[in-house]
Design a protein around this motif. Structure first.
Motif, PDB file in Angstrom:
ATOM      1  N   ALA A  54       0.830  -1.271  -0.180  1.00 27.68           N
ATOM      2  CA  ALA A  54      -0.224  -0.140  -0.136  1.00 27.68           C
ATOM      3  C   ALA A  54       0.981   1.446   0.215  1.00 27.68           C
ATOM      4  CB  ALA A  54      -0.953  -0.076   1.061  1.00 27.68           C
ATOM      5  N   SER A  55       1.997   1.342   0.814  1.00 29.00           N
ATOM      6  CA  SER A  55       2.682   2.491   0.898  1.00 29.00           C
ATOM      7  C   SER A  55       3.496   2.809  -0.559  1.00 29.00           C
ATOM      8  CB  SER A  55       3.850   2.240   1.914  1.00 29.00           C
ATOM      9  OG  SER A  55       4.729   1.339   1.690  1.00 29.00           O
ATOM     10  N   LYS A  56       3.488   1.784  -1.393  1.00 28.33           N
ATOM     11  CA  LYS A  56       4.246   2.054  -2.802  1.00 28.33           C
ATOM     12  C   LYS A  56       3.208   2.128  -3.890  1.00 28.33           C
ATOM     13  CE  LYS A  56       8.278  -0.037  -1.082  1.00 28.33           C
ATOM     14  NZ  LYS A  56       9.412  -0.950  -1.110  1.00 28.33           N
ATOM     15  N   ARG A  57       2.072   2.235  -3.673  1.00 28.77           N
ATOM     16  CA  ARG A  57       1.081   2.079  -4.617  1.00 28.77           C
ATOM     17  C   ARG A  57       0.866   3.557  -5.476  1.00 28.77           C
ATOM     18  NH1 ARG A  57      -3.621  -1.596  -1.943  1.00 28.77           N
ATOM     19  NH2 ARG A  57      -2.646  -3.625  -2.214  1.00 28.77           N
ATOM     20  N   GLY A  58       1.039   3.588  -6.722  1.00 31.95           N
ATOM     21  CA  GLY A  58       0.941   5.087  -7.337  1.00 31.95           C
ATOM     22  C   GLY A  58       2.432   5.669  -7.260  1.00 31.95           C
ATOM     23  N   LEU A  59       3.423   4.789  -6.636  1.00 31.71           N
ATOM     24  CA  LEU A  59       4.729   5.562  -6.734  1.00 31.71           C
ATOM     25  C   LEU A  59       5.861   4.801  -7.235  1.00 31.71           C
ATOM     26  CD1 LEU A  59       4.626   6.453  -2.789  1.00 31.71           C
ATOM     27  CD2 LEU A  59       4.428   8.096  -4.771  1.00 31.71           C
ATOM     28  N   GLN A  60       5.519   3.353  -7.432  1.00 33.56           N
ATOM     29  CA  GLN A  60       6.314   2.630  -8.051  1.00 33.56           C
ATOM     30  C   GLN A  60       5.784   1.624  -9.029  1.00 33.56           C
ATOM     31  OE1 GLN A  60       8.651   1.918  -3.950  1.00 33.56           O
ATOM     32  NE2 GLN A  60       9.856   0.963  -5.716  1.00 33.56           N
ATOM     33  N   CYS A  61       6.016   1.352 -10.082  1.00 33.55           N
ATOM     34  CA  CYS A  61       5.561   0.591 -11.191  1.00 33.55           C
ATOM     35  C   CYS A  61       6.240  -0.981 -10.910  1.00 33.55           C
ATOM     36  CB  CYS A  61       5.937   0.974 -12.724  1.00 33.55           C
ATOM     37  SG  CYS A  61       5.325   2.534 -12.933  1.00 33.55           S
ATOM     38  N   ILE A  62       5.226  -1.792 -11.264  1.00 31.44           N
ATOM     39  CA  ILE A  62       5.855  -3.251 -11.203  1.00 31.44           C
ATOM     40  C   ILE A  62       6.646  -3.675 -12.550  1.00 31.44           C
ATOM     41  CG2 ILE A  62       4.315  -3.915  -9.600  1.00 31.44           C
ATOM     42  CD1 ILE A  62       2.677  -5.256 -11.766  1.00 31.44           C
ATOM     43  N   CYS A  63       7.494  -4.419 -12.316  1.00 29.35           N
ATOM     44  CA  CYS A  63       8.425  -4.951 -13.600  1.00 29.35           C
ATOM     45  C   CYS A  63       7.460  -5.758 -14.479  1.00 29.35           C
ATOM     46  CB  CYS A  63       9.620  -5.422 -13.079  1.00 29.35           C
ATOM     47  SG  CYS A  63       9.626  -7.180 -12.485  1.00 29.35           S
ATOM     48  N   GLN A  64       7.878  -5.966 -15.618  1.00 27.65           N
ATOM     49  CA  GLN A  64       7.082  -6.732 -16.578  1.00 27.65           C
ATOM     50  C   GLN A  64       7.166  -8.341 -16.150  1.00 27.65           C
ATOM     51  OE1 GLN A  64       8.423  -6.267 -20.660  1.00 27.65           O
ATOM     52  NE2 GLN A  64       6.544  -7.503 -21.321  1.00 27.65           N
ATOM     53  N   ARG A  65       8.296  -8.766 -15.630  1.00 27.15           N
ATOM     54  CA  ARG A  65       8.346  -9.917 -15.062  1.00 27.15           C
ATOM     55  C   ARG A  65       7.193 -10.327 -13.980  1.00 27.15           C
ATOM     56  NH1 ARG A  65      12.944 -12.720 -11.429  1.00 27.15           N
ATOM     57  NH2 ARG A  65      12.438 -10.763 -10.507  1.00 27.15           N
ATOM     58  N   CYS A  66       7.302  -9.514 -12.897  1.00 31.27           N
ATOM     59  CA  CYS A  66       6.257  -9.873 -11.980  1.00 31.27           C
ATOM     60  C   CYS A  66       4.689  -9.526 -12.524  1.00 31.27           C
ATOM     61  CB  CYS A  66       6.692  -8.627 -10.953  1.00 31.27           C
ATOM     62  SG  CYS A  66       8.042  -9.138  -9.701  1.00 31.27           S
ATOM     63  N   ALA A  67       4.615  -8.698 -13.278  1.00 37.52           N
ATOM     64  CA  ALA A  67       3.122  -8.708 -13.928  1.00 37.52           C
ATOM     65  C   ALA A  67       3.109  -9.931 -14.641  1.00 37.52           C
ATOM     66  CB  ALA A  67       3.106  -7.562 -14.792  1.00 37.52           C
ATOM     67  N   SER A  68       4.054 -10.324 -15.342  1.00 35.88           N
ATOM     68  CA  SER A  68       3.761 -11.532 -16.322  1.00 35.88           C
ATOM     69  C   SER A  68       3.402 -12.735 -15.347  1.00 35.88           C
ATOM     70  CB  SER A  68       5.005 -11.954 -17.143  1.00 35.88           C
ATOM     71  OG  SER A  68       4.929 -10.773 -18.028  1.00 35.88           O
ATOM     72  N   ALA A  69       3.870 -13.003 -14.309  1.00 35.07           N
ATOM     73  CA  ALA A  69       4.224 -14.071 -13.473  1.00 35.07           C
ATOM     74  C   ALA A  69       2.490 -14.158 -12.993  1.00 35.07           C
ATOM     75  CB  ALA A  69       4.663 -13.945 -12.149  1.00 35.07           C
ATOM     76  N   GLN A  70       1.709 -12.920 -12.548  1.00 34.60           N
ATOM     77  CA  GLN A  70       0.580 -12.883 -12.367  1.00 34.60           C
ATOM     78  C   GLN A  70      -0.606 -13.158 -13.441  1.00 34.60           C
ATOM     79  OE1 GLN A  70      -0.661 -13.516  -9.198  1.00 34.60           O
ATOM     80  NE2 GLN A  70       1.318 -13.822  -8.423  1.00 34.60           N
ATOM     81  N   GLY A  71      -0.339 -12.604 -14.816  1.00 39.45           N
ATOM     82  CA  GLY A  71      -0.941 -12.817 -15.767  1.00 39.45           C
ATOM     83  C   GLY A  71      -1.312 -11.135 -16.670  1.00 39.45           C
ATOM     84  N   ILE A  72      -0.670 -11.255 -17.544  1.00 37.42           N
ATOM     85  CA  ILE A  72      -1.034  -9.649 -18.423  1.00 37.42           C
ATOM     86  C   ILE A  72      -1.601 -10.066 -19.741  1.00 37.42           C
ATOM     87  CG2 ILE A  72       0.719  -8.142 -16.925  1.00 37.42           C
ATOM     88  CD1 ILE A  72       2.720  -8.542 -19.333  1.00 37.42           C
ATOM     89  N   THR A  73      -2.381  -9.118 -19.967  1.00 41.58           N
ATOM     90  CA  THR A  73      -2.932  -9.434 -21.407  1.00 41.58           C
ATOM     91  C   THR A  73      -2.890  -8.139 -22.332  1.00 41.58           C
ATOM     92  OG1 THR A  73      -5.048  -8.931 -20.579  1.00 41.58           O
ATOM     93  CG2 THR A  73      -4.474 -11.334 -20.664  1.00 41.58           C
ATOM     94  N   PRO A  74      -2.378  -8.473 -23.592  1.00 48.25           N
ATOM     95  CA  PRO A  74      -2.594  -7.193 -24.372  1.00 48.25           C
ATOM     96  C   PRO A  74      -3.707  -6.418 -24.543  1.00 48.25           C
ATOM     97  CG  PRO A  74      -1.635  -9.168 -25.525  1.00 48.25           C
ATOM     98  CD  PRO A  74      -2.344  -9.678 -24.325  1.00 48.25           C
ATOM     99  N   LYS A  75      -3.651  -5.049 -24.488  1.00 51.23           N
ATOM    100  CA  LYS A  75      -4.805  -4.445 -24.630  1.00 51.23           C
ATOM    101  C   LYS A  75      -5.625  -4.277 -26.029  1.00 51.23           C
ATOM    102  CE  LYS A  75      -4.044  -0.927 -21.277  1.00 51.23           C
ATOM    103  NZ  LYS A  75      -3.954   0.727 -21.057  1.00 51.23           N
ATOM    104  N   ALA A  76      -6.750  -4.388 -26.149  1.00 52.02           N
ATOM    105  CA  ALA A  76      -7.249  -4.514 -27.656  1.00 52.02           C
ATOM    106  C   ALA A  76      -6.968  -3.043 -28.108  1.00 52.02           C
ATOM    107  CB  ALA A  76      -8.750  -4.567 -27.674  1.00 52.02           C
TER     108      ALA A  76
END
Length: 78
Positions: A54-76
């Protein structure tokens, strides 16, 4: 002789602590125009976003590896 420049916290993934490769942070640090970031074309899952402290929300972006581990999908294409 080179000068050591510490990595700004915004450039680190709040989940794994590695570089998040955020194009916006790079632009702020270098003063160059921002290029589109990898995340602009992806939908990051709620599960991945929920891992951000919570203390880092809106301040730091997650990396593509961490995002991919939980599932990312291309935008239409809009």
């Amino acid at each position: 002789m080179s000068t050591y420049l510490p990595t700004p916290p915004a450039a680190l993934c709040p989940i794994c602590g590695e570089q998040n490769l955020c194009a916006q942070v790079k632009a702020q640090a270098t003063g160059e125009p921002a290029e589109p970031c990898w995340c602009f074309s992806q939908i990051i899952s709620a599960a991945a976003l929920a891992q951000v402290p919570a203390s880092k929300r809106g301040l730091q972006c997650i990396c593509q590896r961490c995002a991919s581990a939980q599932g990312i999908t291309p935008k239409a294409d809009e």
